[in-house]
Design an enzyme around this catalytic site. Structure first.
Site, PDB file in Angstrom:
ATOM      1  N   THR A  56     -14.241  88.115 -21.435  1.00  0.00           N
ATOM      2  CA  THR A  56     -14.489  86.990 -22.387  1.00  0.00           C
ATOM      3  C   THR A  56     -15.295  87.142 -23.554  1.00  0.00           C
ATOM      4  OG1 THR A  56     -14.780  86.010 -20.022  1.00  0.00           O
ATOM      5  CG2 THR A  56     -15.432  84.535 -22.077  1.00  0.00           C
ATOM      6  N   GLU A  57     -15.002  86.182 -24.704  1.00  0.00           N
ATOM      7  CA  GLU A  57     -15.646  86.393 -25.878  1.00  0.00           C
ATOM      8  C   GLU A  57     -16.023  84.696 -26.058  1.00  0.00           C
ATOM      9  OE1 GLU A  57     -13.587  88.010 -28.985  1.00  0.00           O
ATOM     10  OE2 GLU A  57     -13.425  89.805 -27.889  1.00  0.00           O
ATOM     11  N   ILE A 109     -21.114  87.763 -20.079  1.00  0.00           N
ATOM     12  CA  ILE A 109     -21.125  88.983 -19.322  1.00  0.00           C
ATOM     13  C   ILE A 109     -21.913  89.023 -18.122  1.00  0.00           C
ATOM     14  CG2 ILE A 109     -20.741  91.467 -19.351  1.00  0.00           C
ATOM     15  CD1 ILE A 109     -18.522  89.485 -20.720  1.00  0.00           C
ATOM     16  N   ARG A 160     -31.851  65.891  12.431  1.00  0.00           N
ATOM     17  CA  ARG A 160     -32.419  64.735  11.933  1.00  0.00           C
ATOM     18  C   ARG A 160     -31.972  63.494  12.883  1.00  0.00           C
ATOM     19  NH1 ARG A 160     -35.782  62.432   8.292  1.00  0.00           N
ATOM     20  NH2 ARG A 160     -34.906  60.881   7.077  1.00  0.00           N
ATOM     21  N   GLN A 173     -24.944  65.654   0.766  1.00  0.00           N
ATOM     22  CA  GLN A 173     -24.934  64.257   1.355  1.00  0.00           C
ATOM     23  C   GLN A 173     -25.269  64.068   2.646  1.00  0.00           C
ATOM     24  OE1 GLN A 173     -24.097  61.888  -0.896  1.00  0.00           O
ATOM     25  NE2 GLN A 173     -24.111  59.959   0.579  1.00  0.00           N
ATOM     26  N   GLY A 197     -29.077  63.843   2.856  1.00  0.00           N
ATOM     27  CA  GLY A 197     -29.593  62.753   2.196  1.00  0.00           C
ATOM     28  C   GLY A 197     -30.561  63.191   1.228  1.00  0.00           C
ATOM     29  N   GLU A 207     -13.652  84.153 -13.541  1.00  0.00           N
ATOM     30  CA  GLU A 207     -12.707  84.843 -13.169  1.00  0.00           C
ATOM     31  C   GLU A 207     -11.301  83.978 -13.319  1.00  0.00           C
ATOM     32  OE1 GLU A 207     -12.746  88.290 -10.676  1.00  0.00           O
ATOM     33  OE2 GLU A 207     -14.937  88.253 -10.786  1.00  0.00           O
TER      34      GLU A 207
HETATM   35  C1  LIG Z   1     -21.847  82.749 -14.525  1.00  0.00           C
HETATM   36  C2  LIG Z   1     -20.679  83.214 -15.191  1.00  0.00           C
HETATM   37  C3  LIG Z   1     -20.338  84.678 -15.008  1.00  0.00           C
HETATM   38  C4  LIG Z   1     -19.521  85.274 -15.922  1.00  0.00           C
HETATM   39  N1  LIG Z   1     -19.049  86.504 -15.922  1.00  0.00           N
HETATM   40  C5  LIG Z   1     -18.037  87.176 -16.648  1.00  0.00           C
HETATM   41  C6  LIG Z   1     -17.956  88.576 -16.902  1.00  0.00           C
HETATM   42  O1  LIG Z   1     -18.589  89.360 -16.015  1.00  0.00           O
HETATM   43  N2  LIG Z   1     -17.105  89.128 -17.689  1.00  0.00           N
HETATM   44  C7  LIG Z   1     -16.081  88.395 -18.204  1.00  0.00           C
HETATM   45  O2  LIG Z   1     -15.359  88.912 -19.115  1.00  0.00           O
HETATM   46  N3  LIG Z   1     -16.256  87.032 -18.259  1.00  0.00           N
HETATM   47  C8  LIG Z   1     -17.170  86.443 -17.557  1.00  0.00           C
HETATM   48  N4  LIG Z   1     -17.322  84.951 -17.541  1.00  0.00           N
HETATM   49  C9  LIG Z   1     -16.564  84.106 -18.140  1.00  0.00           C
HETATM   50  C10 LIG Z   1     -15.529  83.295 -17.314  1.00  0.00           C
HETATM   51  O3  LIG Z   1     -14.760  84.078 -17.026  1.00  0.00           O
HETATM   52  C11 LIG Z   1     -14.983  82.115 -18.316  1.00  0.00           C
HETATM   53  O4  LIG Z   1     -15.891  81.384 -18.498  1.00  0.00           O
HETATM   54  C12 LIG Z   1     -13.573  81.462 -17.852  1.00  0.00           C
HETATM   55  O5  LIG Z   1     -12.595  82.461 -17.616  1.00  0.00           O
HETATM   56  C13 LIG Z   1     -13.561  80.455 -18.538  1.00  0.00           C
HETATM   57  O6  LIG Z   1     -13.366  80.638 -19.965  1.00  0.00           O
HETATM   58  P1  LIG Z   1     -14.140  79.336 -20.979  1.00  0.00           P
HETATM   59  O7  LIG Z   1     -15.446  79.499 -20.173  1.00  0.00           O
HETATM   60  O8  LIG Z   1     -13.982  79.879 -22.334  1.00  0.00           O
HETATM   61  O9  LIG Z   1     -13.505  78.288 -20.855  1.00  0.00           O
HETATM   62  P2  LIG Z   1     -12.128  77.574 -21.457  1.00  0.00           P
HETATM   63  O10 LIG Z   1     -11.047  78.784 -21.344  1.00  0.00           O
HETATM   64  O11 LIG Z   1     -12.468  77.212 -22.831  1.00  0.00           O
HETATM   65  O12 LIG Z   1     -11.528  76.709 -20.653  1.00  0.00           O
HETATM   66  C14 LIG Z   1     -12.103  74.913 -20.955  1.00  0.00           C
HETATM   67  C15 LIG Z   1     -11.502  74.245 -19.926  1.00  0.00           C
HETATM   68  O13 LIG Z   1     -10.100  74.069 -20.255  1.00  0.00           O
HETATM   69  C16 LIG Z   1      -9.047  74.496 -19.161  1.00  0.00           C
HETATM   70  N5  LIG Z   1      -7.960  75.222 -20.063  1.00  0.00           N
HETATM   71  C17 LIG Z   1      -8.031  76.317 -20.669  1.00  0.00           C
HETATM   72  N6  LIG Z   1      -6.661  76.529 -20.890  1.00  0.00           N
HETATM   73  C18 LIG Z   1      -5.941  75.900 -20.072  1.00  0.00           C
HETATM   74  C19 LIG Z   1      -4.480  75.715 -19.886  1.00  0.00           C
HETATM   75  N7  LIG Z   1      -3.620  76.675 -20.514  1.00  0.00           N
HETATM   76  N8  LIG Z   1      -4.004  74.624 -18.909  1.00  0.00           N
HETATM   77  C20 LIG Z   1      -5.008  73.953 -18.438  1.00  0.00           C
HETATM   78  N9  LIG Z   1      -6.404  73.802 -18.456  1.00  0.00           N
HETATM   79  C21 LIG Z   1      -6.795  74.775 -19.523  1.00  0.00           C
HETATM   80  C22 LIG Z   1     -10.014  75.332 -18.299  1.00  0.00           C
HETATM   81  O14 LIG Z   1      -9.468  75.148 -17.040  1.00  0.00           O
HETATM   82  C23 LIG Z   1     -11.557  74.638 -18.546  1.00  0.00           C
HETATM   83  O15 LIG Z   1     -11.459  73.481 -17.624  1.00  0.00           O
HETATM   84  C24 LIG Z   1     -18.426  84.417 -16.602  1.00  0.00           C
HETATM   85  C25 LIG Z   1     -18.835  82.923 -16.648  1.00  0.00           C
HETATM   86  C26 LIG Z   1     -19.803  82.321 -15.842  1.00  0.00           C
HETATM   87  C27 LIG Z   1     -19.965  81.053 -16.128  1.00  0.00           C
END
Ligand SMILES: Cc1cc2nc3c(=O)[nH]c(=O)nc-3n(C[C@H](O)[C@H](O)[C@H](O)COP(=O)(O)OP(=O)(O)OC[C@H]3O[C@@H](n4cnc5c(N)ncnc54)[C@H](O)[C@@H]3O)c2cc1C
Length: 408
Positions: free
Chosen positions: A155-156, A186, A297, A365, A368, A392
């Site tokens: 991811t970027e 990451i 409870r 819920q 409470g 993921e």
């Molecule tokens: C705690 C945490 C740990 C992580 N660890 C890692 C890691 O170790 N390595 C790594 O590489 N990444 C990691 N990630 C990144 C993670 O995989 C991404 O956050 C995830 O894939 C979603 O990408 P984004 O956050 O850019 O959301 P976006 O891609 O910007 O999506 C935003 C919204 O748009 C929706 N959307 C996007 N495209 C579509 C489509 N074609 N159709 C319908 N809806 C769509 C999505 O479902 C979401 O609701 C981590 C993220 C978190 C929060």
């Protein structure tokens, strides 16, 4: 320490001795009764989590501390290389045992479960699936022992779901590759000793234009960036990894040049089984807590579990958890048998993560007002569960994967 080593040894011995496993493999059909190995692993991990995780998990959560020392201990137990064969220092177990271990950790603390999953199935999984013999021998033993923590960077900042548009680039310079760019979100972006990094080596949007590299922490030009301040999973470190003229030798390329994206998708097929297991563990933890509390409870002179409004919530939670577990075990079983699991791991990840959020919400819920405080575990399950619908591949992306598979 010695106990942990002995336990791992015992587990490995049992695997080779277990007639149940052998018969099961011969039959090549699904049988979801837990094997003796699974039962033993569940008990061992449960004991470990109660002793080494539960007492401090809220402290880590509040301070966002990533407790490296716990992962070292988990390494001694065999939990940092569950799927890694014993010749590379791993526990040499299968996906059913892997699911069992993640569920039992997540039942207590989602953060530790998430870090364990990212280390095992993303970083170790990528090297195990696509590394050559020298690469596996070089990195897997340290990762399996928990001496090294692994990270995996796809991811970027601007490319999450749409990972193919990544900007992080690797250019060939003599015998080396020079990496520039950043990876965001990451897991173990700061504490990871080694990372598998996906970078562009070809044209934008070319599915064969991305390559996987192993980058060790000490490599000049590799540094950690911002640590995220998260809603949940706060003891699992999430941070940026920055590459500035980071020189990587050719021998750190995993597989073929240009195969990185295809490799990553295959790694995620397995990774989604771990997020399904993580979600399942959180949901089970929430149900355990809600069952106990609802019997203790009292309101209107009786336990709140006597009220149909509460018992029906519990019934829904239990039913959905059972269904999520079956989907997860189905995906694990197929993966064990070397089958393609793209659709089944997406089924499991999508359903289990949504169930996890619903179960944790209902648990709050049922508690409470107390559920809304940090004195009880359910508010943490509630916060942690949400990650499962995002990491993921979001739920929407899982639906996209499933739709693509069923419309073929
Ligand atoms: C705690 C945490 C740990 C992580 N660890 C890692 C890691 O170790 N390595 C790594 O590489 N990444 C990691 N990630 C990144 C993670 O995989 C991404 O956050 C995830 O894939 C979603 O990408 P984004 O956050 O850019 O959301 P976006 O891609 O910007 O999506 C935003 C919204 O748009 C929706 N959307 C996007 N495209 C579509 C489509 N074609 N159709 C319908 N809806 C769509 C999505 O479902 C979401 O609701 C981590 C993220 C978190 C929060």
């Amino acid at each position: 320490m010695r106990n942990y080593t002995l336990n791992l040894h015992l587990i490995c011995q049992l695997i080779s001795m277990s007639t149940i496993t052998k018969e099961y493999e011969q039959e090549k059909k699904m049988n979801f009764d837990p094997t003796e190995n699974q039962l033993m692993i569940a008990q061992t991990v449960r004991d470990f989590a109660e002793k080494h995780i539960r007492p401090q998990m809220m402290e880590w959560d509040e301070s966002q501390k990533f407790p490296v020392e716990v992962f070292r201990k988990m390494g001694e137990l065999g939990l940092m290389g569950i799927l890694i064969p014993s010749e590379y220092g791993g526990a040499g177990l299968g996906y059913l045992e892997y699911v069992t271990a993640i569920v039992e950790v997540a039942r207590v603390c989602g953060s530790i479960g998430l870090s364990m999953a990212a280390h095992n199935s993303l970083c170790c999984g990528h090297i195990l699936q696509f590394g050559n013999e020298d690469q596996k021998k070089k990195w897997l033993p340290k990762l399996a022992a928990g001496q090294w923590i692994g990270a995996w960077g796809l991811t970027e900042a601007n490319t999450g779901s749409d990972a193919m548009r990544m900007r992080c680039v690797a250019k060939k310079d003599g015998k080396d590759w020079v990496l520039n760019g950043a990876k965001n979100w990451i897991t173990h972006g700061i504490s990871g000793d080694v990372a598998v990094v996906l970078a562009r080596t070809g044209e934008l949007l070319d599915s064969h234009g991305i390559t996987a590299f192993v980058v060790e922490r000490k490599t000049p030009g590799f540094k950690a960036g911002k640590k995220e301040n998260k809603l949940g999973m706060r003891a699992s470190e999430t941070a940026e990894m920055i590459f500035e003229d980071c020189r990587i030798p050719q021998e750190n390329v995993l597989g073929e040049i240009g195969d990185g994206f295809i490799q990553a998708m295959k790694v995620l097929d397995g990774g989604r089984i771990s997020i399904a297991s993580l979600a399942l563990g959180i949901a089970k933890g929430a149900l355990d807590a809600a069952l106990k509390y609802s019997k203790e409870r009292e309101q209107f002179g009786q336990p709140i579990s006597n009220f149909q409004g509460i018992s029906f919530k519990l019934a829904d939670m239990a039913t959905e958890i059972e269904a999520a577990e079956l989907l997860t075990l189905q995906a694990a079983d197929l993966k064990n048998r070397g089958k393609k699991v793209t659709k089944e791991s997406a089924f499991a990840k999508y359903y289990a993560s949504e169930v996890s959020v619903r179960a944790a919400t209902e648990a709050v819920q049922i508690f409470g007002g107390y559920g809304y405080t940090k004195d009880f575990p359910v508010e943490k399950f509630y916060r942690d569960s949400k990650l499962c619908t995002i990491g993921e591949g979001t739920s929407e992306i899982q639906k996209l994967v499933i739709a693509r598979e069923i419309l073929k």
